[in-house]
Design a protein around this motif. Structure first.
Motif, short mmCIF file in Angstrom:
data_model
loop_
_atom_site.label_atom_id
_atom_site.label_comp_id
_atom_site.label_asym_id
_atom_site.label_seq_id
_atom_site.Cartn_x
_atom_site.Cartn_y
_atom_site.Cartn_z
N ALA A 32 8.82 -11.50 -3.28
CA ALA A 32 7.86 -10.89 -4.19
C ALA A 32 7.39 -9.52 -3.70
CB ALA A 32 6.66 -11.82 -4.39
N LEU A 33 7.20 -9.37 -2.38
CA LEU A 33 6.76 -8.08 -1.86
C LEU A 33 7.85 -7.03 -2.01
CD1 LEU A 33 4.81 -9.17 1.35
CD2 LEU A 33 3.85 -8.21 -0.75
N ALA A 34 9.10 -7.42 -1.86
CA ALA A 34 10.21 -6.48 -2.07
C ALA A 34 10.24 -6.02 -3.53
CB ALA A 34 11.53 -7.13 -1.69
N ARG A 35 10.02 -6.95 -4.45
CA ARG A 35 10.02 -6.57 -5.87
C ARG A 35 8.86 -5.64 -6.19
NH1 ARG A 35 11.87 -11.96 -6.03
NH2 ARG A 35 9.78 -12.83 -6.31
N GLU A 36 7.70 -5.91 -5.61
CA GLU A 36 6.55 -5.03 -5.84
C GLU A 36 6.81 -3.63 -5.28
OE1 GLU A 36 1.79 -4.68 -4.63
OE2 GLU A 36 2.85 -6.59 -4.35
N ALA A 37 7.41 -3.57 -4.08
CA ALA A 37 7.70 -2.28 -3.46
C ALA A 37 8.77 -1.52 -4.26
CB ALA A 37 8.17 -2.49 -2.03
N ALA A 75 0.82 -1.21 0.00
CA ALA A 75 0.00 0.00 0.00
C ALA A 75 0.86 1.26 0.00
CB ALA A 75 -0.93 0.00 1.21
N LYS A 76 1.94 1.26 0.77
CA LYS A 76 2.84 2.41 0.85
C LYS A 76 4.27 1.89 0.89
CE LYS A 76 -0.44 5.06 3.70
NZ LYS A 76 -0.64 5.72 5.01
N VAL A 77 5.18 2.69 0.36
CA VAL A 77 6.58 2.28 0.37
C VAL A 77 7.47 3.52 0.43
CG1 VAL A 77 6.64 2.21 -2.17
CG2 VAL A 77 8.33 0.93 -0.85
N LYS A 78 8.58 3.39 1.14
CA LYS A 78 9.55 4.49 1.18
C LYS A 78 10.96 3.91 1.24
CE LYS A 78 9.15 5.17 6.21
NZ LYS A 78 8.85 6.16 7.28
N TRP A 79 11.90 4.73 0.79
CA TRP A 79 13.31 4.34 0.74
C TRP A 79 14.06 5.28 1.67
CZ3 TRP A 79 15.87 0.32 -1.20
CH2 TRP A 79 17.25 0.41 -1.41
#
Length: 268
Positions: free
Chosen positions: A108-113, A76-80
């Motif tokens: 898979a979730l890391a790739r999506e993010a 839903a949300k992602v930040k670096w």
């Protein structure tokens, strides 16, 4: 999952909606969002309408559904932040969010993010606009090919109709990315979509160019494959002129609408 329908409540797991029986004690669980249904009965009213009634059901906490593995995870949300990948992941079932958690994803979730970060330009910003443009051309070529409009001109068998994030997820999977640390091994070139095959690009530029110019004006070309329309949007030149069909590419199988700068017209 609970569905509010005007004055009554229905329940659904993403398919057919059901109602609780009038005598069901579960009907009085006003704040329940999820139910486990053990038994149902179908009732017809003689007008080709069937209502499914839950005759035995029990409210359960959403966490129980999560524990049973129901639903799917979505980012839903992602930040670096300082080389760390932080994602808020929702567990969704029947279009309802059952739970939410924030953590450093892998697999898979890391790739999506990461795909979301790259698509919005937070990572490898130089690749974003180039990839968007190339994928837009690829999608257009794929849709035209599906209608048989490029098949006789160029080999379109390898074309795919993917948006930017979907292409990135597939590309990151191909590259073997599993976690945030793998980003250090990538370059902008790794996440930039390739050009169209030369013969496809040539066919597209010749028969469905991105821009056309006439003696009077210049137009940006938009192709609506689903509607079978070519839309010419006025860019510059003399306003109010409707170009002649003979002055434009053939655009086979499409009707042409033009923004003349003073209104819309159909090119006959």
């Amino acid at each position: 999952m609970r569905r509010q329908r005007r004055r009554k409540v229905a329940w659904s797991n993403g398919g057919t909606e059901i109602e609780l029986g009038r005598q069901s004690a579960a009907a009085y669980a006003e704040h329940a969002e999820t139910l486990v249904v053990f038994e149902t009965r179908a009732l017809g009213d003689g007008r080709m309408k069937t209502t499914i009634i839950a005759t035995c059901a029990s409210p359960v906490p959403p966490a129980w559904l999560v524990a049973e593995g129901l639903g799917r995870d979505r980012v839903a949300k992602v930040k670096w932040t300082n080389g760390r990948l932080i994602a808020t992941v929702e567990r969704v079932f029947a279009r309802k969010v059952l739970a939410e958690r924030t953590f450093e994803p892998t697999g898979a979730l890391a790739r999506e993010a990461l795909a979301q970060l790259i698509a919005r330009g937070t990572l490898f910003g130089d690749s974003r606009d180039v990839t968007r443009e190339r994928l837009a051309k690829r999608r257009l070529a794929a849709r035209l090919a599906a209608r048989g409009l490029l098949a006789d001109i160029a080999d379109t068998t390898t074309l795919t109709d993917e948006d930017h994030p979907s292409w990135l997820v597939a590309r990151l999977t191909e590259l073997g990315v599993e976690e945030a640390g793998d980003v250090a091994l990538l370059s902008a070139e790794d996440v930039t979509a390739p050009n169209l095959p030369w013969e496809v690009a040539q066919a597209l530029d010749q028969h469905f160019p991105a821009e056309v110019s006439t003696v009077d004006a210049r137009y940006r070309v938009e192709v609506d494959v689903d509607e079978g329309e070519i839309i010419l949007r006025y860019v510059g030149g003399n306003r109010g002129r409707v170009p002649k069909r003979s002055a434009l590419p053939a655009f086979p199988g499409f009707k042409i609408k033009v923004d003349t700068g003073k209104g819309w017209a159909v090119v006959e």
